[in-house]
Each structure stands twice: as structure tokens, then as C-alpha cells.
Design an enzyme around this catalytic site. Structure first.
Site, PDB file in Angstrom:
ATOM      1  N   ALA A 147       0.839  -1.195   0.000  1.00 46.47           N
ATOM      2  CA  ALA A 147       0.000   0.000   0.000  1.00 46.47           C
ATOM      3  C   ALA A 147       0.872   1.243   0.000  1.00 46.47           C
ATOM      4  O   ALA A 147       2.105   1.172  -0.113  1.00 46.47           O
ATOM      5  CB  ALA A 147      -0.934  -0.009   1.202  1.00 46.47           C
ATOM      6  N   ALA A 159       2.891   1.196   3.624  1.00 47.16           N
ATOM      7  CA  ALA A 159       3.669   0.029   4.031  1.00 47.16           C
ATOM      8  C   ALA A 159       3.375  -1.144   3.111  1.00 47.16           C
ATOM      9  O   ALA A 159       2.454  -1.108   2.294  1.00 47.16           O
ATOM     10  CB  ALA A 159       3.330  -0.341   5.473  1.00 47.16           C
ATOM     11  N   ASP A 197     -11.084   2.189   9.221  1.00 45.19           N
ATOM     12  CA  ASP A 197     -10.689   1.847   7.854  1.00 45.19           C
ATOM     13  C   ASP A 197     -11.239   0.462   7.509  1.00 45.19           C
ATOM     14  O   ASP A 197     -10.523  -0.411   7.024  1.00 45.19           O
ATOM     15  CB  ASP A 197      -9.163   1.872   7.743  1.00 45.19           C
ATOM     16  CG  ASP A 197      -8.684   2.076   6.299  1.00 45.19           C
ATOM     17  OD1 ASP A 197      -9.517   2.465   5.451  1.00 45.19           O
ATOM     18  OD2 ASP A 197      -7.499   1.846   6.027  1.00 45.19           O
TER      19      ASP A 197
END
Length: 512
Positions: free
Chosen positions: A131, A134, A285
């Protein structure tokens, strides 16, 4: 401090990318956009080949990692970016090409201060996910446990710091233009975004968030949080339990494995409500890529970099608002908005209740495929301007997560009724938290805390009014008004001379 010219140059580069993707069209056409911003948008699109359909998500993806995170936040704010842009930004994917393992290995070893083999018996060089912040590798610890190792991308901290500094500068310029831009409070929005990303860039804080969430969800056994390996976790490397599950985005695989997708959707909604309303600490998230179905039917979550927190008073208001919309009690929902200070007091409660009815009534009793939390939020945002409602940044993460949870639930069961699923939980929590027993308990706790503070209060009074010392008390003095003619020593000397002359005259009179 970065010079304004540097901020303008960055905005120009990013703006050109937005213009080439047609993402500035809405800004130019919106009558509420400040005139200088509209002019700047026109300059940015000069010579650009603009597509017929704006590609907002692609534009933010092309700008870089910080823009990806900002775009995901703006996806929940149609009042800021418009409904078309918000809907397109929902498809924004947080994915980048993987870094070579040699770079990742050096990052891990520099963070640990020891060779990789000290901690892991083996680690897969190909990442299972990459991503913007990371990438994650599967590994086996020296004691034989399977774990996921999340490694922060090198240089990402500096990249985010530069981008956020320019976001802050731009927000200050726009807010200073007044009008609608000031009401939306872009500076506070960027400040909250800055705090979210600061937490996300420190993996020790992410590990602590996962640990806290696991403790808070003990009452919800169908929601699982993987265990943290604290001995292998630093600010730049996070190691946690490996999960073997199926992503909730893969409905075909879920059905093939024998999972009840309707039950999974209900578990997800209940888990979200438990976090947001009962605990006040929630995973912010919760998109499909971060949620898995375990073989035993539980839902597991990963990626705890973005977490939301709501205090109890705001949670009570939120629960009453949701329950009022569920039951159609728009008058009570309107009253809560006034009590919370979301709507200025000079407006009429009944008028606001009518506006809420126009938003909520068409959605009641509809399945998710016909009713959308995102659409409801859009409707609420549309009436904010009419009632001078300012942006509430502390609720941004909640709004973002509500839209995500809705999307996942819709993917699992298109027929699920979100209101009916939420109603029993919210109603029970309101009865528990706002019923007579809760009111008595709150009063007792408040009174006991007041009594506990009495000794400290007495000590403060004694400090302010100490006991008299050995000297006799001073006699009362008559109040005399002090007149300042013009200030300075000359006037003070005149006043002293006059007083002396008056005293001499009185003494002479007494001795005659």
C-alpha cells in the site's frame, strides 16, 4: 518554514494532474467556490486534454500516497467536493508497486538493530500486500509462529510531512476568503487528517490501537482482532498474528466455503455499532480488503492505523440521532442537533425537523440496494448550508467508516435492511445509557466525585484566605478616589504638595 512560492509550485503540479483528469470541473462550476480559487482552477486546465467524464480517483492515485489518503477522506464529504467526486473517490485503491525485498530487509534490520534471522526463521520475499504507507510479508518466527510483518516504506514520513504542510497552507488561504469556505472549516479538516496520518505512520501506536480494540470487543465474540507480537514491533515494523481467512470482498469464495453472507453482514454492522456507540473507539478503515471471514464464521480485521474516538456525550447524541432516524422521530433528532450546538440557536427547531424528514422518510424500510447511508449523509449535508451548520471534524472518521461498512454489508447481502439491523442494538444501548437506572447511577457518581473534591476545595480557600498572623488587624481605611490628571511625576508632586498644605492648615487650626 516553507516559502509560499514552494506551496504554490506544489499546488500547481498537483492541480495540473487534477486538471488532466477532469477533476477541477466541479470547482469551476460551483457558485460557492471562492473566486480566486475558480481563477486558479482555470489557469491549471489551460492546454490540458480533459476527459468527458472526470476521473477523480485516478487523479489522486497519480499524485501520490498522501493524496490517496486525503482522497479517501474526501470521499465522505460531498459537501466539500460534490456528490459526483465523492462517489468516484470511493473506488480509490490504496495500492502501490512493491519495493524490492532488499530494501525491506534493510528497513527491518535497521529498525530492530539486529539481523533478520534473530527474529524470524523465514520470511517470504514476495509481499502479500503493498500500500501507500507500508507493505506486508508473511513470516515464521524463531519459535515457530506464523505472523504478518508490516514494514513502513522508507522516506514516507518526509513525503507526508511535505504534502500536509502544503495542505495546511492552502486550507488557510481558502478559509481566509470567508463565506462558504470558512463555514466548512478546511483548516480543522486538514488538522484532523494530519493527526490521523501521524498515528498511522507510527506502528507502535497502531499496535496499541489493535490491543485496545481487542479489549473493547470482548463483548462481541464474532469480531476478532489478531494478537500483537510486541517483541517484534517497533515504530517502523509491526508484527502480528497471521490470519487464514477469506476477504469479505470475495463473495463467491465465501459462499463456496459455506459462509452465511447474511449473517456476516449482520455481525459486521453490530461490531461497528459496538465500537462506535458502546465503546467510542472504532476501526476507521473497515473496507473490504481489511476484513476477513475466518473458518469458524467470525469476522477478523487488520490494519489499525486509522482509528476513531468519540466521547460519551457525542455518542449519546449520535445514538439518539440514529434511533430517531430509524423510528422516524425527526423532532427529537432536530432537538439533539440544537442541544449539541450543531445548528445555531437562531434557527427554528420545527423547520429543521421538517428538513430532516425530507431526508430520512424516503429511506425508511428500504433494503440497502435501494437505501444508502451515503445517500442519507448526502441529504444531511445538503441541508447544512440552509441552517448554518459548521463542519464537525470529530465526526469525519465516523462518517467515512459508516459509508465503508454500508458498502461491505451491501456486498455481502444486497437485501439487508440497515435500519432494522441497527435498531435493536441502538435502542438497547439508549435504554441502558439513558434510562432511569443510568440517570441515578450518573448522579451518584457525579455527587461522589464532587464530595471527593471538597478537601481540595477547602485547601484552595485557605490558600486564598490565610489565617491572620501575629500583627493586629489593620483599621478600616476610607476609600479615596484617585484622579489622574495627566500622569507623570509632576502631577504626583502637585498632589503631594496639596495634601501637605491641607494637613498643615488643619494642624494650625487645632493649635489655636
Amino acid at each position: 518554514m516553507t516559502a509560499p512560492a514552494v506551496h504554490l509550485w506544489r499546488l500547481f503540479k498537483w492541480g495540473r494532474i487534477l486538471a488532466r483528469h477532469g477533476a477541477l470541473r466541479g470547482i469551476e462550476r460551483d457558485a460557492n467556490t471562492p473566486r480566486p480559487v475558480r481563477r486558479f482552477a482555470r489557469i491549471l486546465r489551460l492546454g490540458a486534454s480533459i476527459p468527458a467524464t472526470p476521473r477523480y480517483a485516478d487523479a489522486f492515485q497519480a499524485i501520490g500516497p498522501a493524496a490517496i489518503k486525503l482522497g479517501q477522506t474526501l470521499a465522505t464529504r460531498p459537501d466539500l467536493v460534490g456528490e459526483e467526486a465523492a462517489n468516484d473517490l470511493l473506488r480509490l485503491q490504496d495500492a502501490l508497486p512493491a519495493l524490492p525485498f532488499a530494501v525491506i530487509r534493510q528497513r527491518i534490520e535497521s529498525s530492530y538493530g539486529r539481523p533478520l534471522e534473530t527474529f524470524f526463521a523465514s520470511i517470504e520475499e514476495a509481499p502479500v500486500g503493498a500500500a501507500s504507507i507500508a507493505q506486508v510479508h508473511r513470516a515464521v518466527t524463531t519459535d515457530g509462529r506464523q505472523v504478518a510483518v508490516k514494514v513502513l516504506r522508507p522516506g514516507i514520513e518526509a513525503e507526508f510531512a511535505r504534502a500536509i504542510e502544503t495542505y495546511e497552507w492552502a486550507a488557510a488561504q481558502v478559509e481566509g476568503m470567508g463565506g462558504e469556505a470558512a463555514r466548512l472549516r478546511p483548516r480543522l479538516i486538514i488538522e484532523h487528517f494530519k493527526r490521523w496520518t501521524a498515528r498511522e505512520l507510527d506502528f507502535r501506536r497502531e499496535a496499541a490501537s489493535a490491543s485496545e480494540l481487542a479489549e473493547g470487543m470482548t463483548a462481541e465474540p464474532d469480531f476478532y482482532v489478531p494478537a500483537i507480537d510486541w517483541q517484534r514491533t517497533t515504530g517502523k515494523v509491526l508484527t502480528l498474528e497471521w490470519l487464514d481467512g477469506i476477504k469479505l470482498s470475495d463473495r463467491t469464495a465465501l459462499l463456496a466455503a459455506g459462509h452465511d453472507t447474511t449473517a456476516l453482514a449482520g455481525k459486521l454492522i453490530r461490531a461497528f455499532l459496538r465500537q462506535a456507540i458502546a465503546e467510542g473507539f472504532f476501526h476507521a478503515d473497515m473496507h473490504q480488503g481489511n476484513l476477513f471471514a475466518l473458518p469458524d464464521g467470525r469476522i477478523a480485521a487488520i490494519d489499525f492505523g486509522i482509528m476513531g474516538r468519540i466521547d460519551r456525550r457525542a455518542r449519546v447524541w449520535l445514538a439518539e440521532i440514529l434511533y430517531g432516524l430509524i423510528t422516524g422521530n425527526y423532532k427529537r433528532v432536530a432537538e439533539i442537533h440544537f442541544e449539541a450546538g450543531y445548528v445555531p440557536s437562531h434557527h427554528n427547531v420545527a423547520e429543521f425537523a421538517t428538513a430532516l424528514r425530507a431526508v430520512g422518510e424516503p429511506m425508511r424500510g428500504q433494503p440497502v440496494k435501494d437505501m444508502s447511508v451515503g445517500a442519507m449523509l448526502d441529504g444531511l449535508f445538503n441541508i447544512t448550508r440552509d441552517f448554518d451548520m459548521q463542519t464537525q471534524p470529530h465526526l469525519l472518521l465516523l462518517q467515512k467508516t459508516m459509508v465503508m461498512v454500508e458498502g461491505v454489508a451491501r456486498g455481502l447481502d444486497p437485501e439487508i435492511n440497515l435500519w432494522e439491523t441497527s435498531g435493536p442494538f441502538v435502542g438497547e444501548w439508549i435504554r441502558t445509557e439513558l434510562g432511569p437506572e443510568a440517570a441515578v447511577a450518573d448522579r451518584i457518581i457525579t455527587d461522589l466525585r464532587t464530595l471527593a473534591r471538597l478537601p481540595e476545595l477547602i485547601r484552595n480557600i485557605e490558600l486564598r484566605y490565610p489565617a491572620p498572623g501575629g500583627a493586629p488587624p489593620a483599621p478600616p481605611l476610607r476609600e479615596i478616589q484617585v484622579v489622574r490628571v495627566g500622569g507623570g511625576w509632576r502631577y504626583a508632586a502637585v498632589a503631594i504638595g496639596a495634601a501637605a498644605a491641607s494637613a498643615a492648615g488643619m494642624w494650625a487650626a487645632l493649635t489655636l
